[in-house]
Design an enzyme around this catalytic site. Structure first.
Site, PDB file in Angstrom:
ATOM      1  NE  ARG A 236      -4.135  -1.775   0.216  1.00 14.86           N
ATOM      2  CZ  ARG A 236      -4.124  -2.988  -0.309  1.00 14.86           C
ATOM      3  NH1 ARG A 236      -3.028  -3.419  -0.938  1.00 14.86           N
ATOM      4  NH2 ARG A 236      -5.181  -3.780  -0.214  1.00 14.86           N
ATOM      5  CD  GLU A 265      -3.992   2.348  -5.764  1.00 12.72           C
ATOM      6  OE1 GLU A 265      -4.916   1.511  -5.636  1.00 12.72           O
ATOM      7  OE2 GLU A 265      -2.804   2.086  -5.489  1.00 12.72           O
ATOM      8  CG  HIS A 285      -3.608  -1.698  -6.503  1.00 14.27           C
ATOM      9  ND1 HIS A 285      -4.136  -0.954  -5.485  1.00 14.27           N
ATOM     10  CD2 HIS A 285      -3.324  -2.916  -5.955  1.00 14.27           C
ATOM     11  CE1 HIS A 285      -4.164  -1.664  -4.368  1.00 14.27           C
ATOM     12  NE2 HIS A 285      -3.675  -2.873  -4.643  1.00 14.27           N
TER      13      HIS A 285
END
Length: 324
Positions: A236, A265, A285
Site C-alpha cells: 500500500r 487510485e 495496482h
C-alpha cells in the site's frame, strides 16, 4: 437477494467458475467506476447486497444513509475503505474473509516481476528497442545480491522463496514481533533498522496498512539505501510517508523504485511526478488481478452471501448487527 457487484472493470467475474455460486440471486454487475456518491447511491438504491472489488469503492456513512435496503456487504481481506461504524449504525453486516491461511501468490509473483524488471531495466530496454536504439544501459544480476524484506508475513515469505531460488541473500525487518518470529525461524535480521536499509540491494515492503503502520517508511530509511538499490512496494502506498519516495528518488537514494500502489487510485494522471519519473517502474495496482486470484477471492465472497441468505452468516466483522 438483489446483489450488486461493483467495479468489475473488465467484466471478468461472470466468466469464472465461481460465479455459478450466485445462481438463484438477482445479480447486477457494474463494469465502470463511479466517483459521484449521489449517482452511485441512485444506482444501488434497490441493492440488498453489495460485493466489493477490493478497495476500488469507498463505503462511507453518506453512501450508507442512501441505501435503505442494503443488508450485507461481502468482500475479502482488509477493509480500510469501509466505514464499519456506519455499517453497524445502519444495520448492515460486513462479511470479510481475512484469508489467514493462504498468501496472495499473485501479489508475490508480481513483486518478483517488478524486481526483475527494475534490476534488468526491462521496460527501458523494450522502449529503446522499439525506438530503434538497441541497448540503452547495463542491468544488474540478482544472484549474490541482498534482498531486504520488510514485513515477516505470508507474501514476504513467498517472495523470500523466489529470492533464494535466484541465489539472493535474504534479510528481514518489521515490527518487533515480526522480527522475533523471523529470528525464531532461523532468518537473518540485521542489528538495526538503518543497517537493514543500508545493506539491501532490493527492499520490498509487505505490510498491511493499518493506523499503526501508516507512514512507517520515511526519508531516513531512503537516505540509508544505496544509490543503486531498488525500492519495491506492492502493498500500500500509505506505508510510505507522503512525498518521501519522490524526494528520495530525486536525491538518488534509492536509485530506482518499482511500485504497484499510489496515493491516489485509480491513478490516471500520466504526468504525475512519480508515474512519469525516469527511475520508476509502475503498474496500476494489479498485484491481485489475475483470473486465478479473483476466482479464489470471489468464491469466498459468494460463500458469504449464500451463508447470509441461509441465515448463518460467516466472517462477520460487526456481528452485533446480526439478529438471527
Amino acid at each position: 437477494m438483489k446483489v450488486h457487484i461493483l467495479d468489475d472493470w473488465f467484466d471478468t467475474l461472470r466468466h469464472l467458475p465461481s460465479y455459478q455460486k450466485l445462481d438463484g440471486h438477482d445479480v447486477t454487475v457494474w463494469t465502470d467506476h463511479l466517483t459521484d456518491e449521489a449517482i452511485l447511491a441512485e444506482r444501488l438504491k434497490e441493492a440488498e447486497v453489495l460485493v466489493l472489488f477490493r478497495e476500488r469503492t469507498a463505503i462511507t456513512k453518506g453512501l450508507l444513509e442512501r441505501l435503505p435496503k442494503l443488508r450485507l456487504i461481502s468482500q475479502r481481506s482488509v477493509y480500510p475503505h469501509v466505514d464499519v461504524a456506519a455499517c453497524t449504525a445502519h444495520n448492515v453486516l460486513l462479511s470479510s474473509n481475512m484469508h489467514s491461511d493462504t498468501p496472495s501468490y499473485a501479489a508475490a509473483e508480481l513483486t518478483w516481476g517488478l524486481i526483475l524488471a527494475a534490476m534488468r531495466q526491462i521496460p527501458q530496454q523494450m522502449a529503446s528497442l522499439r525506438a530503434g536504439l538497441w541497448q540503452m544501459g547495463v542491468g544488474k544480476t540478482l544472484r549474490g545480491r541482498v534482498i531486504g524484506l520488510y514485513g515477516y508475513g505470508r507474501i514476504g515469505r513467498e517472495v523470500a522463496g523466489y529470492a533464494r531460488a535466484f541465489g539472493m541473500k535474504v534479510v528481514w525487518w518489521g515490527s518487533p514481533e515480526g522480527r522475533a518470529r523471523a529470528l525464531a525461524a532461523g532468518e537473518t535480521v540485521p542489528e538495526s533498522r538503518e543497517a537493514f536499509f543500508a545493506m539491501a540491494d532490493v527492499v520490498s515492503v509487505h505490510v498491511r496498512l493499518k493506523p499503526e503502520t501508516r507512514g512507517i517508511i520515511g526519508p531516513a530509511d531512503f537516505a540509508a539505501m544505496k544509490p543503486g538499490a531498488v525500492f519495491v512496494n506492492t502493498s500500500r502506498s500509505g506505508l510510505v510517508q507522503k512525498g518521501a519516495l519522490l524526494e528520495a528518488l530525486n536525491a538518488g537514494h534509492p536509485g530506482m523504485a518499482a511500485v504497484d500502489v499510489f496515493d491516489v487510485e485509480p491513478m490516471v494522471d500520466a504526468n504525475d511526478p512519480l508515474v512519469s519519473h525516469p527511475n520508476v517502474i509502475g503498474t496500476p495496482h494489479v498485484g491481485y488481478v489475475t483470473e486465478d486470484e479473483l476466482e479464489l477471492q470471489f468464491s469466498d465472497i459468494y460463500d458469504q452471501i449464500n451463508a447470509y441468505a441461509d441465515g448463518a452468516p460467516i466472517h462477520m466483522i460487526n456481528p452485533e448487527v446480526w439478529k438471527g
